[in-house]
Design a protein around this motif. Sequence first.
Motif, PDB file in Angstrom:
ATOM      1  N   ALA A  92       0.897  -1.262  -0.114  1.00 40.14           N
ATOM      2  CA  ALA A  92       0.068  -0.043  -0.009  1.00 40.14           C
ATOM      3  C   ALA A  92       0.747   1.371  -0.093  1.00 40.14           C
ATOM      4  O   ALA A  92       2.027   1.257   0.447  1.00 40.14           O
ATOM      5  CB  ALA A  92      -0.798   0.106   1.071  1.00 40.14           C
ATOM      6  N   GLU A  93       0.275   2.386  -0.503  1.00 43.90           N
ATOM      7  CA  GLU A  93       1.068   3.641  -0.358  1.00 43.90           C
ATOM      8  C   GLU A  93      -0.049   4.543   0.055  1.00 43.90           C
ATOM      9  O   GLU A  93      -1.259   4.502  -0.346  1.00 43.90           O
ATOM     10  CB  GLU A  93       1.612   3.926  -1.772  1.00 43.90           C
ATOM     11  CG  GLU A  93       0.856   4.067  -2.588  1.00 43.90           C
ATOM     12  CD  GLU A  93       1.685   4.533  -4.071  1.00 43.90           C
ATOM     13  OE1 GLU A  93       1.482   5.547  -4.481  1.00 43.90           O
ATOM     14  OE2 GLU A  93       2.935   3.764  -4.257  1.00 43.90           O
ATOM     15  N   VAL A  94       0.369   5.543   0.917  1.00 48.15           N
ATOM     16  CA  VAL A  94      -0.591   6.680   1.292  1.00 48.15           C
ATOM     17  C   VAL A  94       0.000   8.086   0.995  1.00 48.15           C
ATOM     18  O   VAL A  94       1.279   8.369   1.466  1.00 48.15           O
ATOM     19  CB  VAL A  94      -0.994   6.666   2.678  1.00 48.15           C
ATOM     20  CG1 VAL A  94      -1.871   7.522   3.150  1.00 48.15           C
ATOM     21  CG2 VAL A  94      -1.551   5.210   3.127  1.00 48.15           C
TER      22      VAL A  94
ATOM     23  N   THR B 240      -0.447  12.276   1.401  1.00 44.81           N
ATOM     24  CA  THR B 240      -1.152  13.248   1.813  1.00 44.81           C
ATOM     25  C   THR B 240      -0.654  14.557   1.125  1.00 44.81           C
ATOM     26  O   THR B 240       0.346  15.040   1.473  1.00 44.81           O
ATOM     27  CB  THR B 240      -1.055  13.235   3.205  1.00 44.81           C
ATOM     28  OG1 THR B 240      -1.538  11.899   3.946  1.00 44.81           O
ATOM     29  CG2 THR B 240      -2.078  14.352   3.857  1.00 44.81           C
TER      30      THR B 240
ATOM     31  N   GLN C 146       8.611   6.484   4.870  1.00 48.50           N
ATOM     32  CA  GLN C 146       8.002   7.644   4.817  1.00 48.50           C
ATOM     33  C   GLN C 146       8.693   8.945   4.268  1.00 48.50           C
ATOM     34  O   GLN C 146      10.010   8.826   4.851  1.00 48.50           O
ATOM     35  CB  GLN C 146       7.123   8.166   5.996  1.00 48.50           C
ATOM     36  CG  GLN C 146       6.156   9.258   5.560  1.00 48.50           C
ATOM     37  CD  GLN C 146       5.534   9.572   6.857  1.00 48.50           C
ATOM     38  OE1 GLN C 146       6.120   9.873   8.172  1.00 48.50           O
ATOM     39  NE2 GLN C 146       4.127   9.848   6.845  1.00 48.50           N
TER      40      GLN C 146
ATOM     41  N   TYR D 204       4.439  11.181   2.267  1.00 52.62           N
ATOM     42  CA  TYR D 204       4.387   9.967   1.231  1.00 52.62           C
ATOM     43  C   TYR D 204       4.833   8.650   1.808  1.00 52.62           C
ATOM     44  O   TYR D 204       5.849   8.818   2.425  1.00 52.62           O
ATOM     45  CB  TYR D 204       4.922  10.083   0.008  1.00 52.62           C
ATOM     46  CG  TYR D 204       4.954   9.068  -1.009  1.00 52.62           C
ATOM     47  CD1 TYR D 204       3.882   8.393  -1.418  1.00 52.62           C
ATOM     48  CD2 TYR D 204       5.794   8.476  -1.221  1.00 52.62           C
ATOM     49  CE1 TYR D 204       3.775   7.471  -2.497  1.00 52.62           C
ATOM     50  CE2 TYR D 204       6.182   7.540  -2.328  1.00 52.62           C
ATOM     51  CZ  TYR D 204       4.880   7.029  -3.033  1.00 52.62           C
ATOM     52  OH  TYR D 204       5.011   5.925  -3.733  1.00 52.62           O
TER      53      TYR D 204
END
Length: 419
Positions: A38-40, A42, A81, A100
């Motif tokens: 997964a990657e998030v 913002t 991150q 990220y």
Amino acid sequence: MRSRGGGLLRRRPAAAAIAALLVVAAVAVIVYRVLSPAEVLTPARADYPPPVSAATGVVGTLAAAPLIVDGRLRIYATTRQVRADQPVDARTRRTPYWSYRRWPAELIGIVASGTTVVSRWSDGDLVAQDARTGRIRWRADGPPPGHGYDGRRTGASVNYTPVGLILANGRSGRTVLVVIGGSGLRALDLADGEQLWRVDIDGACRAGALTTSGGQLATVDACAAPQTVEFHDVETGDLVRRWRPEDAGPELGLVPLGCGNGASNCPGMRTTSAGTSRGWLVDGDEPVPVPLLDPTEAVLDGDVALIPSGRELVARSVRDGSELWRRTGPEMARIVAVQPGRVHLLTDAHELITLNSMTGAERSSFPLTAGDEVVPWRPGFVYAADGFVAVERLAAAAPPDAADPQFYAAPQPVILAAT
């Protein structure tokens, strides 16, 4: 409930089995959500900040080592991150301006040019982000690095000496990203991630690397006998030459001199071999010997060689050897960092002295301490950019393999100053 024969219906085992299956299914969903790749991202929600003009002196202390981008943001590295905060002169780390995060890949290195920030990950992915917004500009596959995050608590090595991730200015004006890994060399256009060239070799044979301000990639071929330096054109990948100093031993090392961050766009280098070192200018087509840069303590800023000797610091022109200035101090001070036009000295008493590297004039001098904090420390990584200096403070007697609480001198181990 009774059956027609008067007995009780046995439905509880079936209900229990269904309930158990539901629990297993729920757990499987949770495990998938937690463990699946997964990657998030913002992105920034505030306006891009203006450059700052900080007052001279200690700015504050930070838990992580900042990479200053565009004079406006501080970029930090953790295991999984990349995050940015602002303003650059904030006393402590702030709520992320953007962030990220990826999982389970680990962060390997970060480089930045202008408003582009590129991160390299343990799965080989290269991700370029717009520093102004945090949004992804492009992504590409790179040669796998073969290892994971090695930045300890501060992330300093990931930000300041990223392994196998180097920027270069091509002769045409194009900015090139060079990536070195287990499967060889690869070069991409920083603007859009387009692959410019690749060389498929055993990456383990590359023992050192830097890019020159003359538009070449220099790497040591550690599998050659004797070892040699290969120079490739950064835009085409063409092998320009295989080279080694005439008096070198069988093994060679490369030390970048006068570079941008890490080993990018270096006007000089030092070769080491058999206990000796030799300095070279590499801003042209081929290496030019500069004996002024032979000493391991000598540093380079543009055309100025800065050579410390005891309590004395001498600046000479690398073009003709003429003395530009000389400074003798009351106590020992060693060079800890150089940025364009400035050389930073640190005394044993932790006083940070900044000189104009062209004239020797003192720009600033102050104790590198935070408030009333009194802790014994020695410098680790030191980073200088845009008039700021960040120093990683290590415990005075901690061995390299000490755990983080014993390795660093304070809970906020990085001290940031404006010079």
